[in-house]
Design an enzyme around this catalytic site. Structure first.
Site, short mmCIF file in Angstrom:
data_model
loop_
_atom_site.label_atom_id
_atom_site.label_comp_id
_atom_site.label_asym_id
_atom_site.label_seq_id
_atom_site.Cartn_x
_atom_site.Cartn_y
_atom_site.Cartn_z
N ASP A 131 0.89 -1.37 -0.04
CA ASP A 131 -0.19 0.56 0.23
C ASP A 131 1.03 1.06 -0.08
O ASP A 131 0.12 2.34 -0.30
CB ASP A 131 -0.62 0.34 1.33
CG ASP A 131 -2.39 0.50 1.45
OD1 ASP A 131 -2.09 0.41 -0.46
OD2 ASP A 131 -3.39 0.11 1.69
N ASN A 163 1.41 7.83 5.61
CA ASN A 163 2.84 7.31 5.70
C ASN A 163 2.68 6.05 6.43
O ASN A 163 3.32 5.32 6.52
CB ASN A 163 3.92 8.56 5.96
CG ASN A 163 3.44 9.56 7.43
OD1 ASN A 163 2.59 8.97 7.95
ND2 ASN A 163 4.27 10.31 7.82
N VAL A 217 -0.19 20.36 8.02
CA VAL A 217 -0.77 22.02 8.16
C VAL A 217 -2.48 22.47 7.92
O VAL A 217 -2.87 22.97 8.27
CB VAL A 217 -0.03 22.93 8.85
CG1 VAL A 217 0.01 24.22 8.67
CG2 VAL A 217 1.18 22.07 9.31
N GLU A 229 -2.22 16.26 15.21
CA GLU A 229 -0.42 15.41 14.36
C GLU A 229 -0.23 16.26 12.79
O GLU A 229 -0.72 15.54 11.88
CB GLU A 229 -0.65 13.90 14.59
CG GLU A 229 -0.81 13.81 16.08
CD GLU A 229 -0.32 14.37 17.13
OE1 GLU A 229 1.39 14.80 16.80
OE2 GLU A 229 -0.67 13.65 18.55
N CYS A 269 6.50 12.44 10.05
CA CYS A 269 6.57 14.23 10.16
C CYS A 269 7.08 14.68 10.69
O CYS A 269 7.82 15.93 10.77
CB CYS A 269 4.99 13.93 10.83
SG CYS A 269 4.95 13.43 12.04
N GLU A 299 -0.22 12.29 21.58
CA GLU A 299 -0.43 10.97 21.20
C GLU A 299 0.60 9.76 22.10
O GLU A 299 1.45 10.56 22.64
CB GLU A 299 -0.49 10.42 20.12
CG GLU A 299 -1.62 10.78 19.03
CD GLU A 299 -2.32 10.76 17.77
OE1 GLU A 299 -1.24 10.28 16.52
OE2 GLU A 299 -2.99 10.43 17.30
P1 NDP Z 1 -3.26 15.39 4.16
O1 NDP Z 1 -3.25 16.52 5.10
O2 NDP Z 1 -3.70 16.03 2.91
O3 NDP Z 1 -4.20 14.41 4.85
C1 NDP Z 1 -4.87 14.07 5.86
C2 NDP Z 1 -6.12 12.82 6.10
O4 NDP Z 1 -6.53 14.68 6.00
C3 NDP Z 1 -6.37 12.49 4.77
O5 NDP Z 1 -6.84 11.13 5.20
C4 NDP Z 1 -6.91 13.27 3.88
O6 NDP Z 1 -7.80 12.73 3.23
C5 NDP Z 1 -7.88 14.27 4.94
N1 NDP Z 1 -8.03 15.79 4.62
C6 NDP Z 1 -8.02 16.80 3.79
N2 NDP Z 1 -8.16 17.44 3.65
C7 NDP Z 1 -9.66 16.78 4.44
C8 NDP Z 1 -10.47 17.88 4.68
N3 NDP Z 1 -10.72 19.20 4.90
N4 NDP Z 1 -11.21 17.75 6.39
C9 NDP Z 1 -10.89 16.39 7.11
N5 NDP Z 1 -10.04 15.56 6.79
C10 NDP Z 1 -9.13 16.15 5.51
O7 NDP Z 1 -1.72 14.73 4.21
P2 NDP Z 1 -1.33 13.05 3.57
O8 NDP Z 1 -2.13 12.51 3.86
O9 NDP Z 1 -1.03 14.36 2.62
O10 NDP Z 1 -0.03 13.06 4.90
C11 NDP Z 1 1.36 14.32 5.00
C12 NDP Z 1 1.30 15.42 5.99
O11 NDP Z 1 0.55 14.24 7.41
C13 NDP Z 1 2.86 16.16 6.69
O12 NDP Z 1 2.48 17.42 6.21
C14 NDP Z 1 3.19 15.30 7.47
O13 NDP Z 1 3.27 16.15 7.68
C15 NDP Z 1 1.78 14.89 8.44
N6 NDP Z 1 1.81 13.61 8.93
C16 NDP Z 1 1.85 14.72 10.12
C17 NDP Z 1 2.10 13.38 11.67
C18 NDP Z 1 2.08 13.62 13.01
O14 NDP Z 1 1.94 12.64 13.71
N7 NDP Z 1 2.03 15.00 13.77
C19 NDP Z 1 2.51 12.13 11.50
C20 NDP Z 1 2.34 11.59 9.67
C21 NDP Z 1 2.39 12.81 8.70
P3 NDP Z 1 -7.11 12.49 1.26
O15 NDP Z 1 -5.68 11.50 1.92
O16 NDP Z 1 -8.66 11.04 0.94
O17 NDP Z 1 -7.34 13.77 0.78
#
Ligand code: NDP
Length: 487
Positions: free
Chosen positions: A93, A152, A229, A249, A283, A461
């Protein structure tokens, strides 16, 4: 398709489809092969899942905490028994090498279930003496929690959110990223096999709008997001409409500071782990490596040698140390940053380009990359790249490096390498970050709180700290005497 699940969504103990939802495929990043085809959840399906979670919550919360904990611990044992199968699925995946997924993904999820399973019965309120009368508090669940995951660490994120939520009597609807939809469904099956009542943990698939439908839903009491963010800001704004609790997070641009007295081989090892593990898609990565100018040459020489020995290749081969990036779209963003870095004057000492791996011409492998001569104002030193790209900056004094390390909107993590432990603690105290390491990097044991400050997030967490983000305190005054009314 080789990893087709029995259904796209898991609601009230059953796999269901949503024929009105958008169809999408899960793709093995190494080959571009579609491994599963799923539907996204429409608002109607999201509502079904939330109603199932709402209906199941009172009975789940009424179980003895030790009984809830036992189910979570049984699930942890099942995850450990099936670690290889789950790790292979996670590798398909995400594209992350099996060498990593075997130890860091489902295994970390099992740790979380075991920890919070054990902690469930230890969550108590307090008794407050009031001179004859007294008050006591109860830690009560929030109700229905929505978990929204990034791509991730899919199963790890699902477990890290579900374990403390379920242990404390909440129910959950979890939405994985549409890029990595599969292991959350396996996790739901495992929880069911461990004895979890129907409706307590549900999975809905979909894109951002599915996450937004959850965040908008009147019957969802809390949203815990792992993501970027900008998404965090949207979730928080939407959650404000109904005053929902939020845990965020989010991303980072974390500093890793290497003082002149550091053990250089250890510091290099940590910088590599903190930039190249999971192809840099983490992240908390220490993507700004501040090295004292007096050791810069030695540091860069060994860093280059060790980085060039990293083995990219077939993610399913356990000898492979680095796989492709998660998708072509994401890889293109990372490759753009390599051009930006050069245009801004950074010096690429190794990597810096896409690598073609024999037999995997569709995989977006990016060579582990190190830029030296990076300055604080460059975009590669300010923006989260989320790929295998390390920026090395130099510094002269402790005060200077602390000020520069803190000069960012983020505050997820930080690291300090020094043999002077007084300095290590002093610098750790001065750095604005939620999670820090002295003489190591990126270890996230379940016993230790994890989370960010500033724009990297809200809430924690892991560890006992997570309990307060899935419960609310009720205070009860008990009068032991007469009511002293002035009327
Ligand atoms: P995104 O912010 O694009 O997506 C995160 C999740 O939120 C996905 O399931 C996404 O759906 C969903 N989402 C998108 N838009 C909305 C909305 N308006 N309302 C509610 N949910 C929404 O992040 P990525 O998946 O691209 O992951 C990478 C990011 O995550 C990086 O910035 C990284 O730093 C951060 N991250 C932080 C961690 C931490 O613990 N601090 C750990 C791992 C990653 P969909 O993907 O289907 O659009």
């Amino acid at each position: 398709m080789r990893a087709q699940p029995r259904g796209s969504h898991f609601i009230n103990g059953n796999f269901v489809e949503d024929d009105a939802g958008n169809r999408f495929e899960s793709v093995y990043p190494a080959t571009g092969e579609a491994i599963a085809s799923l539907t996204g959840a429409t608002v109607k399906t999201v509502d079904l899942a939330v109603q199932a979670a709402k209906a199941a919550q009172p009975a789940w919360a009424a179980l003895l905490p030790v009984e809830r904990g036992r189910i979570l611990q049984r699930a942890a044992a099942l995850i450990r028994e099936r670690n290889r199968e789950l790790s292979e699925l996670e590798t398909l995946d995400t594209g992350k090498p099996l060498q990593e997924t075997l130890v860091a993904d489902a295994a970390s999820g099992a740790d979380s279930l075991e920890y919070f399973g054990g902690l469930a019965a230890a969550v108590t309120g307090q008794m407050i003496e009031l001179g004859g009368s007294f008050a006591y508090t109860r830690r009560e669940p929030l109700g229905v929690c929505a978990g929204i995951g990034a791509w991730n660490y899919p199963i790890q994120i699902a477990c890290w959110k579900a374990a403390p939520a379920l242990a404390t009597g909440n129910t959950m609807v979890f939405k994985p990223s549409e890029t990595t939809p599969l292991t959350a469904l396996k996790f739901a099956e495992i929880l069911q096999e461990a004895g979890l009542p129907d409706g307590v943990f549900n999975v809905v698939q979909g894109f951002g709008e599915t996450g937004a439908a959850l965040t908008n839903h009147d019957d969802v009491d809390k949203v815990s997001l792992t993501g970027s963010v900008p998404t965090g800001k949207r979730v928080m704004a939407t959650a404000a409409e109904t005053i929902k609790h939020v845990t965020l997070e989010l991303g980072g641009k974390s500093p890793l500071i290497v003082f002149e007295d550091a053990d250089i081989e250890n510091a290099i090892g940590a910088a590599m782990v903190g930039n190249f593990y999971s192809s840099g898609q983490i992240c908390s990565n220490g993507t700004r490596v501040f090295v004292h100018s007096s050791i810069q040459d030695q540091f860069l020489k060994r860093l280059k040698e060790r980085t060039e020995a990293i083995k990219l290749g077939d993610p399913l081969d356990e000898n492979t140390q680095m796989g492709p990036l998660v998708s072509t779209a994401h890889a293109e963003k990372v490759l753009d940053y390599l051009d930006i870095a050069r245009a801004e004057g950074a010096h690429c000492i190794t990597g810096g380009a896409r690598t073609i791996v024999a037999g995997f011409k569709h995989g977006m492998f990016v060579a582990p990359t190190v830029f030296s001569g990076v300055t604080d104002d460059m975009r590669i030193a300010r923006e989260e790249i989320f790929g295998p790209v390390m920026s090395v900056l130099t510094f002269e004094t402790e005060d200077e490096v602390v000020a520069r390390a803190n000069d960012t909107q983020f505050g997820l993590a930080a690291g300090v390498f020094t043999k002077d432990l007084a300095r290590g603690h002093r610098v750790a105290a001065a750095l604005k970050a939620g999670t820090l390491w002295i003489n190591n990097y990126n270890l996230t044991p379940v016993e230790m709180p994890f989370g960010g400050v500033r724009q990297s997030g809200i809430g924690r967490e892991n560890s006992a700290a997570a309990v307060q983000f899935y419960t609310q305190e009720k205070a009860i005054y008990v009068e032991m005497g007469d009511v002293d009314a002035p009327y």
